[in-house]
Design an enzyme around this catalytic site. Structure first.
Site, PDB file in Angstrom:
ATOM      1  N   CYS A  73      39.831  45.546  39.054  1.00  0.00           N
ATOM      2  CA  CYS A  73      39.608  44.392  38.187  1.00  0.00           C
ATOM      3  C   CYS A  73      40.769  44.329  37.206  1.00  0.00           C
ATOM      4  O   CYS A  73      41.013  45.294  36.473  1.00  0.00           O
ATOM      5  CB  CYS A  73      38.282  44.591  37.450  1.00  0.00           C
ATOM      6  N   CYS A 181      43.072  37.875  39.555  1.00  0.00           N
ATOM      7  CA  CYS A 181      41.692  38.330  39.339  1.00  0.00           C
ATOM      8  C   CYS A 181      41.159  38.614  40.733  1.00  0.00           C
ATOM      9  O   CYS A 181      41.336  37.778  41.637  1.00  0.00           O
ATOM     10  CB  CYS A 181      40.875  37.238  38.659  1.00  0.00           C
TER      11      CYS A 181
HETATM   12  N1  DGL Z   1      37.464  40.646  38.951  1.00  0.00           N
HETATM   13  C1  DGL Z   1      37.968  40.619  37.645  1.00  0.00           C
HETATM   14  C2  DGL Z   1      39.482  40.618  37.545  1.00  0.00           C
HETATM   15  O1  DGL Z   1      40.155  41.058  38.446  1.00  0.00           O
HETATM   16  C3  DGL Z   1      37.361  39.822  36.533  1.00  0.00           C
HETATM   17  C4  DGL Z   1      36.236  38.944  36.708  1.00  0.00           C
HETATM   18  C5  DGL Z   1      35.430  38.733  35.461  1.00  0.00           C
HETATM   19  O2  DGL Z   1      35.756  37.857  34.639  1.00  0.00           O
HETATM   20  O3  DGL Z   1      34.456  39.455  35.359  1.00  0.00           O
HETATM   21  O4  DGL Z   1      40.031  40.215  36.555  1.00  0.00           O
END
Ligand code: DGL
Length: 259
Positions: A73, A181
């Protein structure tokens, strides 16, 4: 030979795309995936909250005996990776928007960096922009993760939101869109329909998987059993008992869509 699993953490479903890439690159490794679906999305929260949630999630994975953790993430990495590296005596692999490979593409045009508001706001991204951002335009994408968490990756609502977010940047030539993301990797199909032909869609998943491989190898932590590992195990912080099964289905989709 180290038989312990690797933990993969995300705010929700997005990190499954990283898990798929890592499992393909390291077929002998065992993986545990934890999604903090109960607290997703992270992108519109405060950095302190995301640090606290990430510390809890990663703590859950280490208490299950993981030998390394991937923070799959970009948002959680920006808010928490440095602190957790200080606190933990195991490899912690993080992520950042893949601006570098996109900027180095030999083509004219801007690089649109789609990411959460938090990723784009925090210091890590400013440093990246200072090095590789001469032609880059940050595009915060509020609302997208909510749709993806609800299972919508290719419907009319996603399409309308993508059009609203990216449309204003499409008058000038664009050479690449960075999927900054991990959730957005599930939008490749919807994005390919919207973007002019020839625009590259760049994510950081393979780079992250390669970094995981290098760190495990340096630290002598590879499983090296010579046999394929069992399928990953999926866990969620949400009380919704259907989520781990949905995660499995999304994992199969992510594997099928790997280039
Ligand atoms: N999957 C996450 C990222 O790579 C973030 C998603 C969220 O806002 O929770 O930034």
């Amino acid at each position: 030979m180290d038989d312990r699993p690797i933990g993969v953490f995300d705010s929700g479903f997005g990190g499954i795309t990283v898990l798929a890439e890592a499992a393909r690159l390291l077929p002998e490794e065992r993986f545990l995936f934890l999604g903090d679906n109960q607290n997703a999305p992270y992108g519109d929260r405060s950095a302190e909250e995301v640090l606290a949630f990430t510390r809890l999630g990663v703590g859950q994975l280490t208490s299950l005996g993981c030998k390394a953790v991937v923070i799959a993430c970009n948002t959680a990495t920006s808010a928490a990776a440095e602190a957790l590296r200080q606190e933990l005596a195991l490899p912690v692999i993080g992520m950042e928007p893949a601006l570098k490979p996109a900027a180095l593409l030999p083509r004219q045009g801007t690089v649109l960096v789609m990411a959460t508001a938090m990723t784009l706001r925090l210091e890590k991204f400013h440093q990246l922009m200072a090095r590789y951002g001469h032609d880059a335009v940050p595009v915060p994408c509020p609302g997208l993760v909510e749709l993806i968490e609800a299972g919508d990756t290719d419907g009319p609502r996603v399409e309308a939101l993508l059009r609203a977010l990216l449309g204003p940047h499409l008058d000038a030539p664009v050479k690449a869109v960075v999927l900054g993301c991990t959730h957005y990797v599930f939008l490749r199909r919807a994005l390919a329909r919207l973007l002019p032909q020839g625009v590259a869609l760049v994510d950081g998943n393979l780079g992250t998987a390669r970094q995981l491989q290098a760190r495990l190898s340096q630290a002598g932590l590879l499983r090296g059993s010579g046999e394929p590992a069992p399928a990953p195990r999926f866990m969620s912080t949400s009380p919704d008992a259907a989520i781990p099964q949905r995660m499995q289905a999304w994992y199969r989709c992510a594997l099928d869509e790997l280039p």
